[in-house]
Design a protein around this motif. Sequence first.
Motif, PDB file in Angstrom:
ATOM      1  N   GLU A   1       0.282   3.715  -3.028  1.00  0.00           N
ATOM      2  CA  GLU A   1      -1.056   4.325  -2.956  1.00  0.00           C
ATOM      3  C   GLU A   1      -1.084   5.423  -1.880  1.00  0.00           C
ATOM      4  O   GLU A   1      -1.543   6.536  -2.123  1.00  0.00           O
ATOM      5  N   ARG A   2      -0.527   5.109  -0.705  1.00  0.00           N
ATOM      6  CA  ARG A   2      -0.544   6.093   0.395  1.00  0.00           C
ATOM      7  C   ARG A   2       0.302   7.326   0.067  1.00  0.00           C
ATOM      8  O   ARG A   2       0.011   8.427   0.530  1.00  0.00           O
TER       9      ARG A   2
ATOM     10  N   GLY B   1       0.792  -1.233   0.000  1.00  0.00           N
ATOM     11  CA  GLY B   1       0.000   0.000   0.000  1.00  0.00           C
ATOM     12  C   GLY B   1       0.824   1.284   0.000  1.00  0.00           C
ATOM     13  O   GLY B   1       0.273   2.390  -0.029  1.00  0.00           O
TER      14      GLY B   1
END
Length: 463
Positions: free
Chosen positions: A330-331, A327
């Motif tokens: 994305e973060r 992730g």
Amino acid sequence: MGIIVLYPSPGMGHLISMVELGKFITKHHPSFSIVVLTLIPSFNTGTTAAYVRHIYATFPAITFHHLPDIPLDPLQFPSMEAIILELIRRSNTNVDRALQSISSSSNISAFVIDFFCTTVMPVADNLNLPVYYFFTSGACCLAQFLYLPTIHKTTTKSFKDMNTLIHTPGLPPIPSSDMASPLLDRTTTDYSDFLEVFEHFPKSVGIIINTFDSLESKAVKAINDGVCVPDGPTPPIYCVGPLVASGGDGSHECLNWLDLQPSGSVVYLCFGSLGVFSSEQLNEIAKGLEMSGVRFLWVVRSPPSNKKEDRFLPPPEPDLDVLLPEGFLERMKDRGLVVKKWAPQVAVLSHKSVGGFVTHCGWNSILEAVCAGVPMVAWPLYAEQKLNKVVLTHDMKLALPMDESEGGMVTAMEVEKRVRQLMEGDEGKVVREVVTARKEEAAMALSEGGSSRAALSKLAALW
């Protein structure tokens, strides 16, 4: 007028700065023409062939004479340095032929060699050619190398076992474990090969260095005073830098991304043409960047393969989803950009949004940062980079140190701390002021009447 023949080693960083020397000569002394002898080996040293094609197309005053490739089995050698030295050793006959063929139609005024090419000296002597070294690292590193035969005579232990500080004229004390990696163990062929190179430096007519006087005034003075070679003459040195490649490709996606970021807000992380990290280390960097809250542009390569036979192949395209924490991309999509394999470094460092640089301390990268006025965090990986780090952080005050924990890993907390200090802290402010002053001095050195132009004129007069 005459021809200047340049003989770089095959490493990408060495080739580029040697070609920049050629450009510098022809720009200010256009009566000289330049021939570059190139060895493009069959193993990975960066994208050499594409680079040579680009120079061919854009700089007609510089021509390339390709030496035949000599097939070597990389697996037979302990290190990249050992392969390069052997490749150059075995190319002597080809160099001899090339020099004879060039001199049959024109006059060779000087033969300028990379220090890896030392074994070609007898060939040049036979043809009565004046040999100059072009040293692609800094004067500090040269001072250390010139002094090494003296250290060798007065010690019996390997640097890796000394656990002491090494004192060299013109340099801050260097921890013995931070000496250039091929020199750490005096029982190896790498060590004896390099020692032989260092003993040959004083036999040249002169040493040209990619630096400028005011950047490394202590080391330059020590070499000029002759104290780095206490038992013999030191040839004259000529500081003609900073020679760095121009901005290059202005169309890379990362430059469009940088256009959207606030001025001076982005830290750029990149580790040279051969710098790679384990997947554990990549994870720590990612966590550190995430915790720091700072905007970043990060060039990521695939980790090194465990297979010996892959050691000299170009690394595969990195799979960011596998290599980075789940992730993460994305973060971070609003404040960070991860670029695979390569970025146009000179263009990135000169971009107004970039305010800091985490670097492996390769000399070309250091000069590029100085020319762009970008402060650094020093994270050395191989070759003479640990020595550069000591000088950068202690003497030059151009960088903050990235500290390793036991076992050589840099933790996420250390990454977070240093990135924040550089971009937001008082420590970063101090380094930023120094690098801004050096940026102006670098431009002055290369301008009309500047120290590097004067050094070049001296050479041109001799040639």
